[in-house]
Design a protein around this motif. Structure first.
Motif, mmCIF file in Angstrom:
data_model
loop_
_atom_site.group_PDB
_atom_site.id
_atom_site.type_symbol
_atom_site.label_atom_id
_atom_site.label_comp_id
_atom_site.label_asym_id
_atom_site.label_seq_id
_atom_site.Cartn_x
_atom_site.Cartn_y
_atom_site.Cartn_z
ATOM 1 N N SER A 240 -23.972 34.278 37.730
ATOM 2 C CA SER A 240 -24.933 33.619 36.834
ATOM 3 C C SER A 240 -25.852 32.638 37.546
ATOM 4 O O SER A 240 -26.703 32.017 36.913
ATOM 5 C CB SER A 240 -24.191 32.899 35.705
ATOM 6 O OG SER A 240 -23.439 33.815 34.941
ATOM 7 N N GLU B 27 -26.988 27.103 39.425
ATOM 8 C CA GLU B 27 -26.908 26.026 38.437
ATOM 9 C C GLU B 27 -25.674 26.178 37.547
ATOM 10 O O GLU B 27 -25.052 25.185 37.161
ATOM 11 C CB GLU B 27 -28.180 25.968 37.596
ATOM 12 C CG GLU B 27 -29.390 25.446 38.343
ATOM 13 C CD GLU B 27 -29.200 24.025 38.880
ATOM 14 O OE1 GLU B 27 -28.596 23.183 38.178
ATOM 15 O OE2 GLU B 27 -29.663 23.756 40.006
ATOM 16 N N LYS B 28 -25.319 27.410 37.224
ATOM 17 C CA LYS B 28 -24.112 27.638 36.419
ATOM 18 C C LYS B 28 -22.863 27.291 37.220
ATOM 19 O O LYS B 28 -21.885 26.781 36.670
ATOM 20 C CB LYS B 28 -24.053 29.090 35.946
ATOM 21 C CG LYS B 28 -25.140 29.457 34.950
ATOM 22 C CD LYS B 28 -25.007 28.662 33.665
ATOM 23 C CE LYS B 28 -26.028 29.104 32.636
ATOM 24 N NZ LYS B 28 -25.943 28.302 31.388
ATOM 25 N N ASP C 276 -22.685 23.631 37.063
ATOM 26 C CA ASP C 276 -22.197 23.215 35.742
ATOM 27 C C ASP C 276 -20.674 23.254 35.682
ATOM 28 O O ASP C 276 -20.027 22.352 35.145
ATOM 29 C CB ASP C 276 -22.760 24.133 34.651
ATOM 30 C CG ASP C 276 -24.244 23.926 34.404
ATOM 31 O OD1 ASP C 276 -24.795 22.901 34.856
ATOM 32 O OD2 ASP C 276 -24.858 24.817 33.766
ATOM 33 N N GLU C 277 -20.112 24.326 36.217
ATOM 34 C CA GLU C 277 -18.659 24.479 36.173
ATOM 35 C C GLU C 277 -17.975 23.451 37.070
ATOM 36 O O GLU C 277 -16.924 22.910 36.719
ATOM 37 C CB GLU C 277 -18.273 25.904 36.578
ATOM 38 C CG GLU C 277 -16.900 26.340 36.127
ATOM 39 C CD GLU C 277 -16.786 26.574 34.616
ATOM 40 O OE1 GLU C 277 -15.688 26.961 34.184
ATOM 41 O OE2 GLU C 277 -17.762 26.365 33.876
#
Length: 199
Positions: free
Chosen positions: A185, A188-189, A192-193
């Motif tokens: 993904s 940035e994803k 995020d995680e």
């Protein structure tokens, strides 16, 4: 790559994670892979030829990814995303990001010697650690992390591909699994995680 075996391992890990979440009332505070049998002790060799064990990473969060440097497509893309995701997290929270060590473990020790993995990981993040080892050491650590791999057909010129599963694990300071990072993904994803679970 190794579609059926890879998907089977991933489905088992995700099913276990979902079952554990359900047992805990769907609590969002429980890591997705909490309680999964992923990870464990290992002894490998880093890019400088130094013996490294899992204990060398105690007290640090770890991103653990298995691949090989001769991979023509998937591995470089995934490792690039991991490196970029960690850099994005560093921009958001430098102090927490310093607690994360990205680790690349080869599944192709025949070609991926210590200098080769060292040069490979240097392309993606300055703190990324490249690990190799004997075929048995690699087989042992891959088994501990639920990673499938096998050597593909050797071409007349001696070249070959490696089939392998490609999940990126976020492991906690105690070496326990926390979550799968969504490399598919984008960076940035992944950031995020990391922001969600690195505390």
């Amino acid at each position: 790559m190794a579609g059926v075996a890879m998907n089977s391992l991933l489905i088992r890990a995700l099913s276990l994670a979902l079952a554990l979440t359900a047992c805990n009332g769907g609590s969002s505070s429980l890591p997705p892979l909490a309680g999964a049998r992923i990870g464990g002790p290992f002894t490998l060799t880093d890019g400088s030829g130094k013996t490294v064990t899992d204990r060398d990473f105690a007290g640090k969060y770890r991103i653990v990814y298995f691949g090989y440097t001769f991979c023509p497509d998937v591995c470089p893309v995934d490792v690039q995303t991991i490196g970029a995701g960690l850099k994005a997290f560093e921009q958001r929270d430098p102090a927490k990001a310093r607690e994360v060590v990205p680790i690349f473990v080869t599944v192709d020790p025949e070609r991926d010697t210590a200098p080769v993995v060292k040069a490979f990981v240097a392309n993606f993040h300055p703190r990324m650690v490249g690990l190799t080892g004997t075929p048995q050491q690699i087989a042992d650590v891959a088994k501990a992390y639920g990673i499938f791999f096998q050597k593909g057909k050797v071409s007349p010129g001696g070249g070959y591909m490696m089939d392998h599963s490609r999940q990126a694990y976020l492991m906690g300071k105690d070496g326990q699994p926390i979550a799968l990072l969504p490399t598919e993904s984008g960076a940035e994803k992944v950031a995020d995680e990391l922001q969600r679970w690195v505390r």
